[in-house]
Each structure stands twice: as structure tokens, then as C-alpha cells.
Design an enzyme around this catalytic site. Sequence first.
Site, PDB file in Angstrom:
ATOM      1  CE  LYS A 113      -4.285  -1.594   1.814  1.00  0.00           C
ATOM      2  NZ  LYS A 113      -5.030  -1.614   3.082  1.00  0.00           N
ATOM      3  CE  LYS A 195      -5.884  -9.041  -1.920  1.00  0.00           C
ATOM      4  NZ  LYS A 195      -5.931  -8.414  -0.588  1.00  0.00           N
ATOM      5  CE  LYS A 198     -12.941  -3.332  -1.237  1.00  0.00           C
ATOM      6  NZ  LYS A 198     -13.616  -3.845  -0.185  1.00  0.00           N
TER       7      LYS A 198
HETATM    8  P1  TYM Z   1     -10.755  -6.628   3.976  1.00  0.00           P
HETATM    9  O1  TYM Z   1     -11.798  -5.673   4.050  1.00  0.00           O
HETATM   10  O2  TYM Z   1      -9.543  -6.310   2.889  1.00  0.00           O
HETATM   11  O3  TYM Z   1     -11.214  -8.066   3.551  1.00  0.00           O
HETATM   12  C1  TYM Z   1     -12.133  -8.640   4.290  1.00  0.00           C
HETATM   13  C2  TYM Z   1     -12.092 -10.242   4.194  1.00  0.00           C
HETATM   14  O4  TYM Z   1     -12.150 -10.712   2.799  1.00  0.00           O
HETATM   15  C3  TYM Z   1     -10.925 -11.300   2.561  1.00  0.00           C
HETATM   16  N1  TYM Z   1     -10.582 -11.248   1.222  1.00  0.00           N
HETATM   17  C4  TYM Z   1     -10.378 -12.314   0.478  1.00  0.00           C
HETATM   18  N2  TYM Z   1     -10.459 -13.647   0.523  1.00  0.00           N
HETATM   19  C5  TYM Z   1     -10.115 -14.343  -0.553  1.00  0.00           C
HETATM   20  N3  TYM Z   1      -9.783 -13.920  -1.771  1.00  0.00           N
HETATM   21  C6  TYM Z   1      -9.590 -12.478  -2.044  1.00  0.00           C
HETATM   22  N4  TYM Z   1      -9.485 -12.303  -3.174  1.00  0.00           N
HETATM   23  C7  TYM Z   1      -9.924 -11.864  -0.912  1.00  0.00           C
HETATM   24  N5  TYM Z   1     -10.095 -10.379  -0.687  1.00  0.00           N
HETATM   25  C8  TYM Z   1     -10.259 -10.065   0.610  1.00  0.00           C
HETATM   26  C9  TYM Z   1      -9.759 -10.898   3.627  1.00  0.00           C
HETATM   27  O5  TYM Z   1      -8.865 -11.673   3.948  1.00  0.00           O
HETATM   28  C10 TYM Z   1     -10.841 -10.368   4.804  1.00  0.00           C
HETATM   29  O6  TYM Z   1     -11.028 -11.592   5.403  1.00  0.00           O
HETATM   30  N6  TYM Z   1      -7.698  -5.755   7.880  1.00  0.00           N
HETATM   31  C11 TYM Z   1      -8.773  -6.605   7.362  1.00  0.00           C
HETATM   32  C12 TYM Z   1     -10.311  -6.108   8.116  1.00  0.00           C
HETATM   33  C13 TYM Z   1     -10.012  -6.456   9.548  1.00  0.00           C
HETATM   34  C14 TYM Z   1     -10.175  -7.732  10.280  1.00  0.00           C
HETATM   35  C15 TYM Z   1      -9.819  -7.256  11.590  1.00  0.00           C
HETATM   36  C16 TYM Z   1      -9.813  -9.041   9.881  1.00  0.00           C
HETATM   37  C17 TYM Z   1      -9.794  -5.366  10.559  1.00  0.00           C
HETATM   38  N7  TYM Z   1      -9.741  -5.928  11.732  1.00  0.00           N
HETATM   39  C18 TYM Z   1      -9.895  -8.286  12.601  1.00  0.00           C
HETATM   40  C19 TYM Z   1     -10.050  -9.867  10.891  1.00  0.00           C
HETATM   41  C20 TYM Z   1      -9.883  -9.518  12.286  1.00  0.00           C
HETATM   42  C21 TYM Z   1      -9.240  -6.218   5.963  1.00  0.00           C
HETATM   43  O7  TYM Z   1      -8.562  -5.361   5.656  1.00  0.00           O
HETATM   44  O8  TYM Z   1      -9.841  -7.072   5.199  1.00  0.00           O
END
Ligand code: TYM
Length: 330
Positions: A113, A195, A198
Site C-alpha cells: 500500500k 489476489k 476491488k
Molecule cells: P478486507 O476488508 O480487505 O477483506 C475482508 C475479508 O475478505 C478477505 N478477502 C479475500 N479472501 C479471499 N480471496 C480474496 N481475493 C480476498 N480479498 C479479501 C480478507 O482476507 C478478509 O478476511 N484488515 C482486514 C479487516 C480487519 C479484520 C480485523 C479482519 C480489521 N480488523 C480483525 C479480521 C480480524 C481487511 O482489510 O480485510
Amino acid sequence: MARKVVFSGVQPSGGLTIGNYIGAIKNFVDLQDSYDCYYCIVDLHAITIPQVPKDLRKNTLEVLATYLASGLDPKKCTLFIQSHVEAHAELTWVLNSISYMGQLNRMTQYKEKSRKSEENLNAALFTYPVLMAADILMYQTEFVPVGDDQKQHLELARDLAERFNNRYSETFKVPEPLIQQFGARIMDLQNPGDKMSKSNQNENSYILMLDDPDTIRRKIRRAITDSIGEVIYTDDQPGIKNLMNIYNAFSGDSIDAIEDRYRGLGYGKFKDDVAEVIISGLKPIQERYIELMDNKDYLETVYRQGAEKAQFTAMKTLRKVYRKVGFIQK
Ligand code: TYM
């Protein structure tokens, strides 16, 4: 006996993809019957990237509606907005005091990022994983269902729990990631080495949970495959492997069954069917989503009650932490 705690979160940064659904949200639903689940909409995390305030408000409600439309039931689990429980930001501060700059510097998501947004290299982007650790540790979480990309952040949460416990005495449970065998990393349809995300400029590279049937058909038809022409689950065919993972997630059919069904049939028929299983899997979610977005009062009731419940547990942890680090009780 008290049920074990599950915690996870999704960022409200607009337009969830089927990667978010398969890697995370779908599993949240499966866990709600057996665990004490907390599912958060992490708006504090979202502002590490510049947001338009009114869009952030809209996106936050959209994630809540998506949670509910996907089958999360507020009677079974706690659904809340991160900024409504102030303890998350407060615990982050304390955990910052035991986080090493070197370790945060090695986080791959931060490195990626920060490379993309050199002009906005803000400090919150750097301490983002500490806030995530605070989210998780706050609820004495046992399991964290996430996609594969969050694995390193989970490691940090575990390290911080252990470090705090060693320094101040047993306080936090050390959480475990729950990462599935298939679908933990749904790949970019145009470039199956990356990966699905969006934030990609090319909208053919991802499918949104709210995409209409024709858009889904078009995007799957254009998905990059290879010239081998066989539907086989192998790393040599990353595009096909990815489509098989997607098919598996939406249909429930095993990878073996999918290989058997399409043996000798080529890619055309397989791709058409992948599109159809996605369309029929998303249809009930999309219909329910529209109803929910029309019922803001209900959404408000859900997030208010969720915050109240989460706040109660969070304050227990925060009070304990404040006492242990030596703050005088107010
Ligand atoms: P975020 O918002 O980017 O994504 C949410 C969840 O979706 C999963 N994910 C995917 N899984 C499989 N293939 C993909 N292409 C894909 N893209 C996204 C992510 O692994 C995630 O589980 N930092 C985290 C949010 C967060 C969080 C937490 C998660 C904040 N606090 C505490 C767990 C526990 C994030 O940015 O997810």
C-alpha cells in the site's frame, strides 16, 4: 459452558467482491451457530486510505446490509461498527507501546500500500495491523476467519498477545486464524497471479457481490485461462484453478466432482456453468440486500444493539489492560 469467541471484520471501502464473500463472509455465516461471534465493520481501518465522508457512511451501511443479506443473524451474533466501540482505538494505543517499528515495517500489505500511495503515507497505514490486533484481542478471541492475505496480520496479533501477557501477566487469549483449504485466496480474473481486489483499475478482474447476471457472464467469459483445454486443478493452470475454487464455493461440489463432470468438455461449457452458479448463489443475497437497504431503521437497530453488546465485553478487557499497565482508575 461459554462458547468460544470468533471475531472478524470487513472494511467499508466500497463494493465487496466474491473474494470477500468466499474468503470471509460465507464462513462467518457457517460459524454463527457454534461460536460466540463478533463481526465488525472496520471504519477506523478504512480511513487509512482517503475516503469521501458521505461515501464512507454509505459503504458502512452497505457492508452491514451485506452481512445480513448473506445470512448473519443479529440474534445469533454481534454485528457492529468499529468506531462505535471507542475501546478499539484506546487499546490500539496501548498495543502501539509494545509494537516494534521493525516488525510493522515488514508487513507485506503495508509495503504494497505504501508503494502505491507515496503521497499519502500516513502513520495510520503503518499502525493498521496494531488496530487489527486490538480488534481481535479485545474479545478474548479464539478463532479469526479470514482470507489468506490476513495471515501475517494474525501473526502480529498473536505476537502482541504473547508479549503483553509476558510483560504484564496473563491478559489476552492468543488467537488462531481460520483459513480454509479452498477459496482462501480468490485470484484476479485477468491476472491469476494476483489476489482479486476491488481496487484494481480493470473491472473485468473482479466480480462484485452486487454485479448483475449479464456482467457476471461477461466477466467470467473474459477470464484469463490457458491453452491446455482441460478442467484440472493444478498450479500449472492458475486461471482454471481459481474458477474451480469459485465453483466449489458457490455450488458446494467437491473439486474432484468438478473435474469429473468437465472431463473432456473443454473450457466453454465450464465457464458458462461457473457464471451460472455464481449468479444463482448471489441472487437471494442481492434480493435481500435491496430490501435491507430500504429499511434503514432496521439497520440502525442492528448496529446500535450490536455496539452495546460489544462495548460491554470490550470495556471489561480495556479496564483490565489499563489496570495492568499502571493507569489509575478513574
Ligand atoms: P478486507 O476488508 O480487505 O477483506 C475482508 C475479508 O475478505 C478477505 N478477502 C479475500 N479472501 C479471499 N480471496 C480474496 N481475493 C480476498 N480479498 C479479501 C480478507 O482476507 C478478509 O478476511 N484488515 C482486514 C479487516 C480487519 C479484520 C480485523 C479482519 C480489521 N480488523 C480483525 C479480521 C480480524 C481487511 O482489510 O480485510
